[in-house]
Design an enzyme around this catalytic site. Structure first.
Site, PDB file in Angstrom:
ATOM      1  N   HIS A  96      19.869  18.656  58.182  1.00 21.88           N
ATOM      2  CA  HIS A  96      19.975  17.515  59.098  1.00 21.88           C
ATOM      3  C   HIS A  96      18.558  17.024  59.412  1.00 21.88           C
ATOM      4  O   HIS A  96      17.593  17.790  59.330  1.00 21.88           O
ATOM      5  CB  HIS A  96      20.595  17.925  60.433  1.00 21.88           C
ATOM      6  CG  HIS A  96      21.934  18.582  60.372  1.00 21.88           C
ATOM      7  ND1 HIS A  96      23.066  17.947  59.924  1.00 21.88           N
ATOM      8  CD2 HIS A  96      22.349  19.820  60.753  1.00 21.88           C
ATOM      9  CE1 HIS A  96      24.109  18.758  60.040  1.00 21.88           C
ATOM     10  NE2 HIS A  96      23.693  19.907  60.537  1.00 21.88           N
ATOM     11  N   CYS A 112      24.216  24.138  65.128  1.00 21.37           N
ATOM     12  CA  CYS A 112      22.886  24.065  64.515  1.00 21.37           C
ATOM     13  C   CYS A 112      22.046  22.946  65.124  1.00 21.37           C
ATOM     14  O   CYS A 112      20.876  23.141  65.465  1.00 21.37           O
ATOM     15  CB  CYS A 112      23.029  23.839  63.014  1.00 21.37           C
ATOM     16  SG  CYS A 112      24.196  22.531  62.596  1.00 21.37           S
TER      17      CYS A 112
HETATM   18  N1  NDP Z   1      27.774  25.601  58.285  1.00 22.46           N
HETATM   19  C1  NDP Z   1      27.094  25.042  59.243  1.00 22.46           C
HETATM   20  O1  NDP Z   1      26.293  24.148  59.029  1.00 22.46           O
HETATM   21  C2  NDP Z   1      27.234  25.511  60.641  1.00 22.46           C
HETATM   22  C3  NDP Z   1      28.431  25.980  61.132  1.00 22.46           C
HETATM   23  N2  NDP Z   1      28.533  26.321  62.438  1.00 22.46           N
HETATM   24  C4  NDP Z   1      29.792  26.784  62.986  1.00 22.46           C
HETATM   25  O2  NDP Z   1      30.025  28.128  62.542  1.00 22.46           O
HETATM   26  C5  NDP Z   1      31.419  28.345  62.392  1.00 22.46           C
HETATM   27  C6  NDP Z   1      31.667  28.835  60.974  1.00 22.46           C
HETATM   28  O3  NDP Z   1      31.224  27.814  60.085  1.00 22.46           O
HETATM   29  P1  NDP Z   1      30.848  28.136  58.576  1.00 22.46           P
HETATM   30  O4  NDP Z   1      30.237  29.478  58.463  1.00 22.46           O
HETATM   31  O5  NDP Z   1      30.114  26.957  58.084  1.00 22.46           O
HETATM   32  O6  NDP Z   1      32.300  28.153  57.938  1.00 22.46           O
HETATM   33  P2  NDP Z   1      32.683  28.696  56.504  1.00 22.46           P
HETATM   34  O7  NDP Z   1      33.936  27.998  56.148  1.00 22.46           O
HETATM   35  O8  NDP Z   1      31.536  28.660  55.567  1.00 22.46           O
HETATM   36  O9  NDP Z   1      32.964  30.240  56.791  1.00 22.46           O
HETATM   37  C7  NDP Z   1      34.005  30.674  57.604  1.00 22.46           C
HETATM   38  C8  NDP Z   1      34.773  31.730  56.834  1.00 22.46           C
HETATM   39  O10 NDP Z   1      35.778  32.269  57.659  1.00 22.46           O
HETATM   40  C9  NDP Z   1      36.798  32.775  56.808  1.00 22.46           C
HETATM   41  N3  NDP Z   1      38.072  32.664  57.496  1.00 22.46           N
HETATM   42  C10 NDP Z   1      38.959  31.648  57.473  1.00 22.46           C
HETATM   43  N4  NDP Z   1      40.000  31.945  58.259  1.00 22.46           N
HETATM   44  C11 NDP Z   1      39.762  33.171  58.787  1.00 22.46           C
HETATM   45  C12 NDP Z   1      40.480  34.030  59.662  1.00 22.46           C
HETATM   46  N5  NDP Z   1      41.666  33.688  60.191  1.00 22.46           N
HETATM   47  N6  NDP Z   1      39.954  35.226  59.984  1.00 22.46           N
HETATM   48  C13 NDP Z   1      38.765  35.611  59.467  1.00 22.46           C
HETATM   49  N7  NDP Z   1      38.050  34.849  58.617  1.00 22.46           N
HETATM   50  C14 NDP Z   1      38.544  33.627  58.294  1.00 22.46           C
HETATM   51  C15 NDP Z   1      36.724  32.009  55.512  1.00 22.46           C
HETATM   52  O11 NDP Z   1      36.491  32.929  54.464  1.00 22.46           O
HETATM   53  P3  NDP Z   1      37.670  33.661  53.691  1.00 22.46           P
HETATM   54  O12 NDP Z   1      38.950  32.863  53.952  1.00 22.46           O
HETATM   55  O13 NDP Z   1      37.244  33.633  52.268  1.00 22.46           O
HETATM   56  O14 NDP Z   1      37.708  35.029  54.291  1.00 22.46           O
HETATM   57  C16 NDP Z   1      35.475  31.161  55.628  1.00 22.46           C
HETATM   58  O15 NDP Z   1      34.633  31.275  54.504  1.00 22.46           O
HETATM   59  C17 NDP Z   1      32.088  27.025  62.782  1.00 22.46           C
HETATM   60  O16 NDP Z   1      32.389  27.074  64.169  1.00 22.46           O
HETATM   61  C18 NDP Z   1      30.996  25.996  62.534  1.00 22.46           C
HETATM   62  O17 NDP Z   1      31.157  24.832  63.288  1.00 22.46           O
HETATM   63  C19 NDP Z   1      27.454  26.321  63.288  1.00 22.46           C
HETATM   64  C20 NDP Z   1      26.248  25.926  62.838  1.00 22.46           C
HETATM   65  C21 NDP Z   1      26.063  25.418  61.507  1.00 22.46           C
HETATM   66  O1  X15 Z   2      27.519  22.302  63.813  1.00 21.33           O
HETATM   67  C1  X15 Z   2      27.096  21.625  62.867  1.00 21.33           C
HETATM   68  O2  X15 Z   2      26.740  20.337  62.957  1.00 21.33           O
HETATM   69  P1  X15 Z   2      26.984  19.438  64.237  1.00 21.33           P
HETATM   70  O3  X15 Z   2      26.140  20.006  65.331  1.00 21.33           O
HETATM   71  O4  X15 Z   2      26.531  18.073  63.832  1.00 21.33           O
HETATM   72  O5  X15 Z   2      28.449  19.500  64.578  1.00 21.33           O
HETATM   73  C2  X15 Z   2      27.104  22.237  61.555  1.00 21.33           C
HETATM   74  O6  X15 Z   2      26.177  21.621  60.698  1.00 21.33           O
HETATM   75  C3  X15 Z   2      28.490  22.142  61.043  1.00 21.33           C
HETATM   76  O7  X15 Z   2      28.815  20.826  61.011  1.00 21.33           O
HETATM   77  P2  X15 Z   2      30.138  20.387  60.261  1.00 21.33           P
HETATM   78  O8  X15 Z   2      31.221  20.386  61.297  1.00 21.33           O
HETATM   79  O9  X15 Z   2      29.827  19.024  59.733  1.00 21.33           O
HETATM   80  O10 X15 Z   2      30.377  21.410  59.170  1.00 21.33           O
END
Ligand code: NDP
Ligand code: X15
Length: 339
Positions: free
Chosen positions: A220, A140
């Site tokens: 952020h 992000c």
């Molecule tokens: N949140 C943020 O601010 C941002 C996140 N990201 C990136 O995006 C990615 C995902 O982050 P985010 O969406 O926040 O994470 P979350 O934890 O919100 O969502 C990921 C989901 O994946 C599921 N999961 C866990 N293990 C597995 C598996 N083995 N197979 C399939 N599904 C699985 C879980 O749900 P369940 O177990 O219930 O199925 C979980 O809710 C990361 O790489 C993160 O760094 C990038 C930008 C911003």
């Molecule tokens: O990719 C993000 O932030 P980052 O660019 O500061 O690592 C997302 O906000 C997820 O950050 P987190 O690893 O603190 O959940």
């Protein structure tokens, strides 16, 4: 129609799934979950075919009365492209599965740049993703920096960018996150991962980044200073340049928005789904020119700014549209661009 699978239906995955259903050239084949929680029920209620991410847990869904369409391997096999939005590190574990089914995969910013052939930002390097098997949509914060620095570099040249990122400690749903009552240099050493991450999009750009974490969940905030090679005389020129970018929102002074709280309130008021802000939110009055230096503050909604980028990355990988067409279609269907 491009058949899209979403593996990992959390903060990012559920938003990407919703955005895919809005695209006239895409079909959501299904989403994969590890367990039958409220998100699983909501996915089914929305009509999204639900697949078990872990075969041994199929019985949990059956016991919860949630109908499954199959297992994640079947989902990956049926798709033209898979968006992996699993927690950091799980995407790397899934790579072999995507390769086994010869399905191109998009990963998220939590995965290492070394995992993939190309790191992606639509405004920054759309064309580089075509034909790649493994593409990472950068985080992000890196998305927010890339969108801003692309037009600034094109118009004025960047001699040096210096950015301090004040990062939210966790998302609203991440009850286990901190800090609770602290302000952390994070990491305490320079650079934070964001500068090197920006260099995966713009290899030659000189940028230093410092990261912090604070007890906030909403957004952020970046304090940006860019030394320009050919600075304009007036900040108005930069404001006009940034205002032309659909994914940059210049917060007008008249809105009286003083922080992330009011930005989110604004998003809810105008009917944004989940209160999402897909655009960089740049305070118009903060855009300043001092000699050769550009300064500004921007807020980044971590849960949603990468969503239009994932949609564009799907088209980019498959060579289905050029950058301009894809970004315009994504923006129009999602409603990107704030008044
Ligand atoms: N949140 C943020 O601010 C941002 C996140 N990201 C990136 O995006 C990615 C995902 O982050 P985010 O969406 O926040 O994470 P979350 O934890 O919100 O969502 C990921 C989901 O994946 C599921 N999961 C866990 N293990 C597995 C598996 N083995 N197979 C399939 N599904 C699985 C879980 O749900 P369940 O177990 O219930 O199925 C979980 O809710 C990361 O790489 C993160 O760094 C990038 C930008 C911003
Ligand atoms: O990719 C993000 O932030 P980052 O660019 O500061 O690592 C997302 O906000 C997820 O950050 P987190 O690893 O603190 O959940």
């Amino acid at each position: 129609m491009i058949r899209v699978a979403v593996n990992g239906y959390g903060t990012i995955g559920k938003r990407v799934a919703d955005a895919v259903t809005l695209q006239p050239d895409m079909e959501l084949v299904g989403v994969a979950k590890t367990r039958p929680n409220h998100e699983a029920e909501t996915a089914v209620r929305k009509g999204y075919p639900l697949y078990a991410a872990i075969e041994d847990r199929v019985h949990l869904f059956e016991e919860a009365g949630i109908e499954l369409a199959g297992t994640v391997e079947e989902l990956v096999e049926a798709a033209d492209v898979v968006v992996d939005a699993c927690p950091s590190g799980i995407g790397a574990e899934n790579k072999a599965m995507y390769e086994a089914y010869d399905t191109p995969a998009l990963y998220q910013g939590g995965e290492s740049a070394d995992l993939v052939d190309v790191s992606f930002n639509a405004r920054g390097n759309y064309d580089e993703a075509e034909g790649a098997d493994h593409v990472r949509v950068v985080s992000c914060n890196t998305t927010g920096l890339s969108r801003l620095l692309a037009p600034v570099e094109e118009a004025y040249g960047v001699e040096k960018a210096r950015v301090t990122l004040v990062r939210r400690g966790g998302d609203p749903g991440q009850t286990g996150r901190g800090p609770i009552n602290d302000i952390l240099p994070n990491p305490v050493t320079l650079p934070s991962h964001h500068g090197p991450d920006v260099n995966t999009i713009f290899p030659d750009l000189d940028i230093d980044t410092l990261g912090m974490k604070v007890p906030a969940t909403l957004m952020h905030t970046h304090s940006v200073n860019v030394t320009l090679e050919d600075a304009p005389d007036a900040a108005d020129e930069v404001r006009d340049l940034l205002a032309e970018e659909s994914r940059l929102f210049l917060i007008p002074e008249r809105h009286d928005i003083d922080g992330a709280g009011k930005l989110k309130e604004y998003a809810y008021d105008i009917g944004r789904p989940r209160g999402d802000l897909w655009e960089n939110c740049i305070w118009e009055e903060s855009v300043s020119i001092e000699g050769d230096d550009l300064y500004l503050f921007q807020a980044i909604h971590q849960e949603s700014d990468v969503v239009p980028e994932n949609v564009d990355a799907i088209r980019a990988v498959l060579g289905e549209a050029d950058r301009g067409e894809s970004m315009a279609r994504t923006d129009e269907t999602m409603g990107v661009g704030l008044p």
